[in-house]
Motif scaffolding. Structure first.
Motif, PDB file in Angstrom:
ATOM      1  N   TYR A 195       0.805  -1.220   0.000  1.00 18.10           N
ATOM      2  CA  TYR A 195       0.000   0.000   0.000  1.00 18.10           C
ATOM      3  C   TYR A 195       0.839   1.271   0.000  1.00 18.10           C
ATOM      4  O   TYR A 195       0.292   2.372   0.121  1.00 18.10           O
ATOM      5  CB  TYR A 195      -0.914   0.017   1.220  1.00 18.10           C
ATOM      6  N   TYR A 196       2.155   1.094  -0.118  1.00 22.91           N
ATOM      7  CA  TYR A 196       3.063   2.227   0.022  1.00 22.91           C
ATOM      8  C   TYR A 196       3.976   2.386  -1.195  1.00 22.91           C
ATOM      9  O   TYR A 196       4.348   1.407  -1.841  1.00 22.91           O
ATOM     10  CB  TYR A 196       3.958   2.041   1.260  1.00 22.91           C
ATOM     11  N   ASN A 197       4.340   3.615  -1.466  1.00 24.55           N
ATOM     12  CA  ASN A 197       5.496   3.883  -2.320  1.00 24.55           C
ATOM     13  C   ASN A 197       6.738   3.597  -1.473  1.00 24.55           C
ATOM     14  O   ASN A 197       6.778   3.974  -0.295  1.00 24.55           O
ATOM     15  CB  ASN A 197       5.518   5.330  -2.776  1.00 24.55           C
ATOM     16  N   VAL A 198       7.730   2.945  -2.078  1.00 26.84           N
ATOM     17  CA  VAL A 198       8.913   2.573  -1.307  1.00 26.84           C
ATOM     18  C   VAL A 198      10.179   2.975  -2.045  1.00 26.84           C
ATOM     19  O   VAL A 198      10.168   3.151  -3.275  1.00 26.84           O
ATOM     20  CB  VAL A 198       8.942   1.051  -1.012  1.00 26.84           C
ATOM     21  N   ALA A 199      11.249   3.110  -1.298  1.00 33.36           N
ATOM     22  CA  ALA A 199      12.504   3.549  -1.910  1.00 33.36           C
ATOM     23  C   ALA A 199      13.684   3.116  -1.067  1.00 33.36           C
ATOM     24  O   ALA A 199      13.555   2.785   0.116  1.00 33.36           O
ATOM     25  CB  ALA A 199      12.506   5.065  -2.069  1.00 33.36           C
ATOM     26  N   TRP A 200      14.833   3.135  -1.711  1.00 36.89           N
ATOM     27  CA  TRP A 200      16.112   2.989  -1.036  1.00 36.89           C
ATOM     28  C   TRP A 200      16.863   4.315  -1.175  1.00 36.89           C
ATOM     29  O   TRP A 200      16.903   4.899  -2.269  1.00 36.89           O
ATOM     30  CB  TRP A 200      16.947   1.872  -1.665  1.00 36.89           C
ATOM     31  N   PHE A 201      17.444   4.754  -0.090  1.00 35.25           N
ATOM     32  CA  PHE A 201      18.290   5.929  -0.060  1.00 35.25           C
ATOM     33  C   PHE A 201      19.673   5.508   0.433  1.00 35.25           C
ATOM     34  O   PHE A 201      19.837   4.442   1.018  1.00 35.25           O
ATOM     35  CB  PHE A 201      17.713   6.988   0.883  1.00 35.25           C
ATOM     36  N   ARG A 202      20.644   6.360   0.209  1.00 37.94           N
ATOM     37  CA  ARG A 202      21.967   6.111   0.763  1.00 37.94           C
ATOM     38  C   ARG A 202      22.597   7.422   1.193  1.00 37.94           C
ATOM     39  O   ARG A 202      22.259   8.492   0.681  1.00 37.94           O
ATOM     40  CB  ARG A 202      22.859   5.386  -0.242  1.00 37.94           C
ATOM     41  N   GLN A 203      23.505   7.280   2.147  1.00 35.90           N
ATOM     42  CA  GLN A 203      24.220   8.456   2.629  1.00 35.90           C
ATOM     43  C   GLN A 203      25.675   8.086   2.853  1.00 35.90           C
ATOM     44  O   GLN A 203      25.985   7.233   3.690  1.00 35.90           O
ATOM     45  CB  GLN A 203      23.593   8.994   3.913  1.00 35.90           C
ATOM     46  N   ALA A 204      26.538   8.723   2.086  1.00 38.19           N
ATOM     47  CA  ALA A 204      27.974   8.519   2.226  1.00 38.19           C
ATOM     48  C   ALA A 204      28.521   9.541   3.229  1.00 38.19           C
ATOM     49  O   ALA A 204      27.903  10.590   3.448  1.00 38.19           O
ATOM     50  CB  ALA A 204      28.654   8.674   0.871  1.00 38.19           C
ATOM     51  N   PRO A 205      29.668   9.251   3.832  1.00 41.33           N
ATOM     52  CA  PRO A 205      30.240  10.189   4.807  1.00 41.33           C
ATOM     53  C   PRO A 205      30.428  11.580   4.210  1.00 41.33           C
ATOM     54  O   PRO A 205      30.980  11.733   3.123  1.00 41.33           O
ATOM     55  CB  PRO A 205      31.593   9.543   5.137  1.00 41.33           C
ATOM     56  N   GLY A 206      29.910  12.575   4.922  1.00 41.02           N
ATOM     57  CA  GLY A 206      30.072  13.952   4.485  1.00 41.02           C
ATOM     58  C   GLY A 206      29.161  14.379   3.362  1.00 41.02           C
ATOM     59  O   GLY A 206      29.290  15.502   2.846  1.00 41.02           O
ATOM     60  N   GLU A 241      25.038  14.385   1.536  1.00 33.69           N
ATOM     61  CA  GLU A 241      23.612  14.353   1.834  1.00 33.69           C
ATOM     62  C   GLU A 241      23.008  13.007   1.434  1.00 33.69           C
ATOM     63  O   GLU A 241      23.535  12.296   0.581  1.00 33.69           O
ATOM     64  CB  GLU A 241      22.897  15.483   1.088  1.00 33.69           C
ATOM     65  N   ARG A 242      21.902  12.684   2.070  1.00 34.98           N
ATOM     66  CA  ARG A 242      21.178  11.472   1.712  1.00 34.98           C
ATOM     67  C   ARG A 242      20.610  11.629   0.315  1.00 34.98           C
ATOM     68  O   ARG A 242      20.029  12.677  -0.007  1.00 34.98           O
ATOM     69  CB  ARG A 242      20.059  11.217   2.721  1.00 34.98           C
ATOM     70  N   GLU A 243      20.764  10.610  -0.514  1.00 29.31           N
ATOM     71  CA  GLU A 243      20.250  10.662  -1.885  1.00 29.31           C
ATOM     72  C   GLU A 243      19.383   9.452  -2.182  1.00 29.31           C
ATOM     73  O   GLU A 243      19.615   8.352  -1.666  1.00 29.31           O
ATOM     74  CB  GLU A 243      21.392  10.732  -2.912  1.00 29.31           C
ATOM     75  N   GLY A 244      18.380   9.681  -3.008  1.00 25.75           N
ATOM     76  CA  GLY A 244      17.527   8.589  -3.447  1.00 25.75           C
ATOM     77  C   GLY A 244      18.272   7.727  -4.448  1.00 25.75           C
ATOM     78  O   GLY A 244      18.919   8.248  -5.359  1.00 25.75           O
ATOM     79  N   VAL A 245      18.174   6.414  -4.277  1.00 22.77           N
ATOM     80  CA  VAL A 245      18.854   5.468  -5.146  1.00 22.77           C
ATOM     81  C   VAL A 245      17.879   4.793  -6.099  1.00 22.77           C
ATOM     82  O   VAL A 245      18.116   4.711  -7.298  1.00 22.77           O
ATOM     83  CB  VAL A 245      19.588   4.408  -4.311  1.00 22.77           C
ATOM     84  N   ALA A 246      16.769   4.303  -5.546  1.00 21.16           N
ATOM     85  CA  ALA A 246      15.796   3.568  -6.353  1.00 21.16           C
ATOM     86  C   ALA A 246      14.452   3.603  -5.650  1.00 21.16           C
ATOM     87  O   ALA A 246      14.394   3.657  -4.421  1.00 21.16           O
ATOM     88  CB  ALA A 246      16.242   2.116  -6.540  1.00 21.16           C
ATOM     89  N   CYS A 247      13.382   3.558  -6.429  1.00 23.97           N
ATOM     90  CA  CYS A 247      12.051   3.599  -5.827  1.00 23.97           C
ATOM     91  C   CYS A 247      11.067   2.781  -6.660  1.00 23.97           C
ATOM     92  O   CYS A 247      11.318   2.500  -7.842  1.00 23.97           O
ATOM     93  CB  CYS A 247      11.558   5.027  -5.675  1.00 23.97           C
ATOM     94  N   ILE A 248       9.987   2.410  -6.001  1.00 22.72           N
ATOM     95  CA  ILE A 248       8.880   1.724  -6.671  1.00 22.72           C
ATOM     96  C   ILE A 248       7.602   2.458  -6.308  1.00 22.72           C
ATOM     97  O   ILE A 248       7.300   2.650  -5.129  1.00 22.72           O
ATOM     98  CB  ILE A 248       8.742   0.255  -6.223  1.00 22.72           C
ATOM     99  N   SER A 249       6.846   2.872  -7.311  1.00 19.85           N
ATOM    100  CA  SER A 249       5.592   3.561  -7.053  1.00 19.85           C
ATOM    101  C   SER A 249       4.444   2.553  -7.114  1.00 19.85           C
ATOM    102  O   SER A 249       4.529   1.525  -7.772  1.00 19.85           O
ATOM    103  CB  SER A 249       5.377   4.681  -8.068  1.00 19.85           C
ATOM    104  N   ARG A 250       3.388   2.860  -6.406  1.00 20.94           N
ATOM    105  CA  ARG A 250       2.196   2.031  -6.468  1.00 20.94           C
ATOM    106  C   ARG A 250       1.080   2.882  -7.044  1.00 20.94           C
ATOM    107  O   ARG A 250       1.074   4.104  -6.884  1.00 20.94           O
ATOM    108  CB  ARG A 250       1.841   1.486  -5.098  1.00 20.94           C
TER     109      ARG A 250
END
Length: 122
Positions: free
Chosen positions: A29-40, A42-51
């Motif tokens: 029932y949700y849109n989902v995603a993976w984010f990542r954050q490297a040292p120093g 900002e957090r960035e979106g990597v991949a997502c799936i929409s419903r």
């Protein structure tokens, strides 16, 4: 409510599969995603799936190498990462939201996993 796992140390060119098991939240029932954050950085979106259409999207730097998926019966999402590069080193987070919009925007998400560390090193 979201439990990420599967991180570790891998050599360049190697593969890892991250998992994100959901409880309470029903990922179907949700849109989902993976984010990542490297040292120093900002957090960035990597991949997502929409419903409900299941459309996927990826940041340009991982296109052709990463694959995001959901297993509805298991209420789990995955990130298959192949041909890993040094610059993929980061803490990876799974996230879920019922909001629409730019699914690579972290501010949309109200459910987050705790993060799992991926280190790509020779």
């Amino acid at each position: 409510q979201l439990q990420a796992s599967g991180g570790g140390l891998v050599q360049p060119g190697g593969s890892l599969r991250l998992s994100c098991a959901a409880s309470v939240v029903t990922l179907d029932y949700y849109n989902v995603a993976w984010f990542r954050q490297a040292p120093g950085k900002e957090r960035e979106g990597v991949a997502c799936i929409s419903r409900p259409d299941g459309r996927t999207d990826y940041v340009d730097s991982v296109k052709g190498r990463f694959t995001v998926s959901k297993d509805i019966p298991k209420n789990t999402m995955y990130l298959q990462m192949d041909s890993l590069k040094l610059e993929d080193t980061a803490v990876y987070f799974c996230a879920a939201t019922r909001l629409g919009g730019d699914l690579m925007d972290a501010s949309l998400y109200d459910y987050w996993g705790q993060g799992t560390l991926v280190t790509v090193s020779s």
